[in-house]
Scaffold this active site. Structure first.
Site, PDB file in Angstrom:
ATOM      1  N   GLU A 143       4.942  -3.711  -2.717  1.00  0.00           N
ATOM      2  CA  GLU A 143       3.700  -3.805  -3.531  1.00  0.00           C
ATOM      3  C   GLU A 143       3.981  -3.436  -5.065  1.00  0.00           C
ATOM      4  O   GLU A 143       3.328  -2.666  -5.846  1.00  0.00           O
ATOM      5  CB  GLU A 143       3.043  -2.498  -2.868  1.00  0.00           C
ATOM      6  CG  GLU A 143       2.585  -2.392  -1.402  1.00  0.00           C
ATOM      7  CD  GLU A 143       2.085  -0.918  -0.945  1.00  0.00           C
ATOM      8  OE1 GLU A 143       1.606  -0.330  -1.927  1.00  0.00           O
ATOM      9  OE2 GLU A 143       2.006  -1.062   0.162  1.00  0.00           O
ATOM     10  N   GLU A 248       2.703  -5.104   8.954  1.00  0.00           N
ATOM     11  CA  GLU A 248       1.912  -3.577   9.281  1.00  0.00           C
ATOM     12  C   GLU A 248       0.672  -3.753   9.788  1.00  0.00           C
ATOM     13  O   GLU A 248      -0.445  -3.101   9.642  1.00  0.00           O
ATOM     14  CB  GLU A 248       1.877  -3.003   7.956  1.00  0.00           C
ATOM     15  CG  GLU A 248       3.168  -2.744   7.014  1.00  0.00           C
ATOM     16  CD  GLU A 248       3.118  -2.095   5.643  1.00  0.00           C
ATOM     17  OE1 GLU A 248       2.073  -1.624   5.424  1.00  0.00           O
ATOM     18  OE2 GLU A 248       4.084  -2.377   4.935  1.00  0.00           O
TER      19      GLU A 248
HETATM   20  O1  G3I Z   1       6.184  14.843   6.642  1.00  0.00           O
HETATM   21  C1  G3I Z   1       4.917  15.305   5.953  1.00  0.00           C
HETATM   22  C2  G3I Z   1       4.999  16.670   6.621  1.00  0.00           C
HETATM   23  O2  G3I Z   1       5.950  17.508   6.510  1.00  0.00           O
HETATM   24  C3  G3I Z   1       3.739  17.388   6.226  1.00  0.00           C
HETATM   25  O3  G3I Z   1       3.599  18.689   6.826  1.00  0.00           O
HETATM   26  C4  G3I Z   1       2.658  16.320   6.218  1.00  0.00           C
HETATM   27  C5  G3I Z   1       1.179  17.189   5.848  1.00  0.00           C
HETATM   28  O4  G3I Z   1       1.179  17.050   4.378  1.00  0.00           O
HETATM   29  O5  G3I Z   1       2.637  15.515   5.644  1.00  0.00           O
HETATM   30  C6  G3I Z   1       3.794  14.677   5.940  1.00  0.00           C
HETATM   31  O6  G3I Z   1       4.172  13.411   5.174  1.00  0.00           O
HETATM   32  C7  G3I Z   1       3.167  12.368   5.434  1.00  0.00           C
HETATM   33  C8  G3I Z   1       3.486  11.516   5.982  1.00  0.00           C
HETATM   34  O7  G3I Z   1       2.811  10.065   6.034  1.00  0.00           O
HETATM   35  C9  G3I Z   1       4.692  11.330   7.254  1.00  0.00           C
HETATM   36  O8  G3I Z   1       3.769  11.645   8.221  1.00  0.00           O
HETATM   37  C10 G3I Z   1       2.383  12.183   4.085  1.00  0.00           C
HETATM   38  O9  G3I Z   1       1.607  13.258   3.653  1.00  0.00           O
HETATM   39  C11 G3I Z   1       1.442  10.984   4.124  1.00  0.00           C
HETATM   40  O10 G3I Z   1       0.890  10.367   2.993  1.00  0.00           O
HETATM   41  C12 G3I Z   1       2.276   9.733   4.699  1.00  0.00           C
HETATM   42  O11 G3I Z   1       1.435   8.781   4.789  1.00  0.00           O
HETATM   43  C13 G3I Z   1       2.169   7.340   5.041  1.00  0.00           C
HETATM   44  C14 G3I Z   1       1.668   6.650   3.946  1.00  0.00           C
HETATM   45  O12 G3I Z   1       2.269   5.374   4.155  1.00  0.00           O
HETATM   46  C15 G3I Z   1       2.099   6.954   2.732  1.00  0.00           C
HETATM   47  O13 G3I Z   1       1.504   6.145   1.659  1.00  0.00           O
HETATM   48  C16 G3I Z   1       1.643   6.796   6.467  1.00  0.00           C
HETATM   49  O14 G3I Z   1       2.250   7.748   7.546  1.00  0.00           O
HETATM   50  C17 G3I Z   1       2.195   5.316   6.526  1.00  0.00           C
HETATM   51  O15 G3I Z   1       1.775   4.818   7.700  1.00  0.00           O
HETATM   52  C18 G3I Z   1       1.871   4.509   5.320  1.00  0.00           C
HETATM   53  O16 G3I Z   1       2.430   3.462   5.444  1.00  0.00           O
HETATM   54  C19 G3I Z   1       2.236   2.679   4.382  1.00  0.00           C
HETATM   55  C20 G3I Z   1       3.466   1.549   4.151  1.00  0.00           C
HETATM   56  O17 G3I Z   1       4.697   2.237   3.973  1.00  0.00           O
HETATM   57  C21 G3I Z   1       3.401   0.386   2.873  1.00  0.00           C
HETATM   58  N1  G3I Z   1       1.902  -0.260   3.104  1.00  0.00           N
HETATM   59  C22 G3I Z   1       0.779   0.758   3.253  1.00  0.00           C
HETATM   60  C23 G3I Z   1       0.912   1.490   4.387  1.00  0.00           C
HETATM   61  C24 G3I Z   1      -0.268   2.248   4.520  1.00  0.00           C
HETATM   62  O18 G3I Z   1      -0.422   3.373   3.681  1.00  0.00           O
END
Ligand code: G3I
Length: 369
Positions: A143, A248
């Site tokens: 991105e 994705e």
């Molecule tokens: O690991 C922490 C955990 O310790 C904590 O308790 C919890 C609550 O705050 O957060 C957890 O981290 C989260 C992480 O996912 C793992 O679950 C983050 O808050 C959350 O923001 C993160 O979201 C991920 C997102 O990328 C971040 O932008 C999504 O799972 C993931 O599916 C998403 O994937 C992205 C690709 O990498 C790139 N393309 C877009 C796609 C969707 O945003």
């Protein structure tokens, strides 16, 4: 046992597409630590490629300057090797989910270009080097292009300059010469953005940088983008002479809400707005299940038509309960974007995709509402 009996009789996604492209899936940390046996059973049966949803992002694998968190990645790679899968690394250089310390010196002052390049190189050499010859392909940069086709404003760009992308691929090539190197992006239906990605890839190629594939993320909706729009950019991107991959894939059934860096809590809206943005709290109506099945059938009919251009179609979750679409950009929603439901049972969309692979394109129009 009951679940395994059901699963044993399911047609196998990776088999019905075995002559076309890999069928991949993103694993979350619970699945990597085998805390979701039903999901893992689906992964072993239906998929021949895996990618980690989060554990290889900078904030997870390299949370502090001298600390790497390789245990989950070691497990992930070992799982992929055990099941002879095509293993993908996601992602090395991204503007998001990268800790602030990466861009600062010990006193918190911004690094200069050389210092940040050195830090990027050390990260790529350390992470890719550990899995050299074991992770087959990498989303090296994720991105980097904005909607207007220029470089997305981010700290990598501010401190290093536009050649941060070239440098990332040069470091990646040196770290594992045998690995495939991809560029991953979303919203190609924004023409200026698609043209910007094409300019970027051509520039990298003109500088002798190796790019093996372009990832189309595929975070789509029931009716957006239109199939014709997707086909237009598949044809445009295929002129780059690199493999395409849907990296994705998920199809959200909930109303669009602009994605921002921070999630907005559903509870922060008034009840009427909550109902608008989260309409299916009591399960997905049959009519929407059919819309989803029809949409996936149309998408896979398109992928199958252009199977010569695609090397991989990867789903961004095993089942509905895992999908980010329920917690970003609004947390607390219930989305239904995948082929398998929250109980890991196949949805009508699963059957529809299988039928497309078996040549039943006519099915698309027969899915009535
Ligand atoms: O690991 C922490 C955990 O310790 C904590 O308790 C919890 C609550 O705050 O957060 C957890 O981290 C989260 C992480 O996912 C793992 O679950 C983050 O808050 C959350 O923001 C993160 O979201 C991920 C997102 O990328 C971040 O932008 C999504 O799972 C993931 O599916 C998403 O994937 C992205 C690709 O990498 C790139 N393309 C877009 C796609 C969707 O945003």
């Amino acid at each position: 046992m009951k679940h395994n009996k059901i699963i044993r009789n399911q047609p196998v996604l990776k088999d019905v597409f075995k002559d076309d492209f890999y069928i991949g899936v993103a694993l979350n940390v619970n699945q990597i630590y085998d805390k979701e046996p039903n999901a893992i059973a689906l992964v072993q049966r239906h998929f021949n490629s895996i990618v980690p949803e989060n554990i290889l992002k900078w904030e997870e694998v390299h949370p502090e300057p001298n600390k790497y968190n390789f245990d989950p990645v070691d497990r992930f790679v070992a799982f992929g090797e055990k099941h002879k899968m095509h293993i993908i690394g996601h992602t090395l250089v991204w503007f998001h989910q990268t800790p602030d310390w990466v861009f600062q010196d010990e006193s918190g002052k911004p690094l200069d270009r050389e210092a940040l390049l050195k830090r990027m190189q050390e990260h790529i050499y350390t992470v890719m080097g550990r899995y050299k010859g074991r992770i087959h392909g990498w989303d090296v940069v994720n991105e980097a292009i904005a909607d207007d086709g220029g470089f997305r404003k981010c700290k990598w760009l501010d401190i290093i300059g536009e050649d941060y992308v070239v440098k990332a691929y040069e470091y990646a090539r040196a770290a594992d010469p045998g690995a495939q190197l991809y560029y991953n992006e979303y919203d190609f239906e924004k023409q200026a953005k698609c043209e910007g990605v094409i300019r970027l890839i051509r520039d990298l190629q003109s500088k002798g940088v190796r790019i093996d594939g372009v990832g189309i993320q595929g975070h789509w909706f029931l009716d957006y983008p239109r199939i014709e729009e997707i086909e237009t950019y598949i044809l445009a991107l295929s002129k780059l002479g690199v493999k395409l991959m849907v990296t994705e894939l998920d199809v959200g059934v909930l109303p669009f809400y602009p994605v921002d860096s921070k999630a907005v809590a559903l509870s922060s809206f008034d009840p009427e707005t909550q109902k608008k943005y989260n309409p299916y709290t009591d399960g997905l109506p049959d009519s929407v299940q059919k819309d989803l099945a029809k949409r996936y059938a149309e998408l896979f009919s398109l992928f199958h038509k252009h199977r010569d251009k695609f090397s991989r179609i990867t789903f961004w979750a095993v089942h509905d309960g895992q999908s980010w679409r329920s917690y970003l950009p609004i947390s607390g929603r219930t989305d239904y974007p995948m082929l398998f439901d929250r109980h890991c049972k196949p949805k009508p969309a699963f059957e529809a995709v299988i039928k497309i692979a078996q040549g039943e394109e006519s099915l698309i129009n027969s899915i009535d509402n």
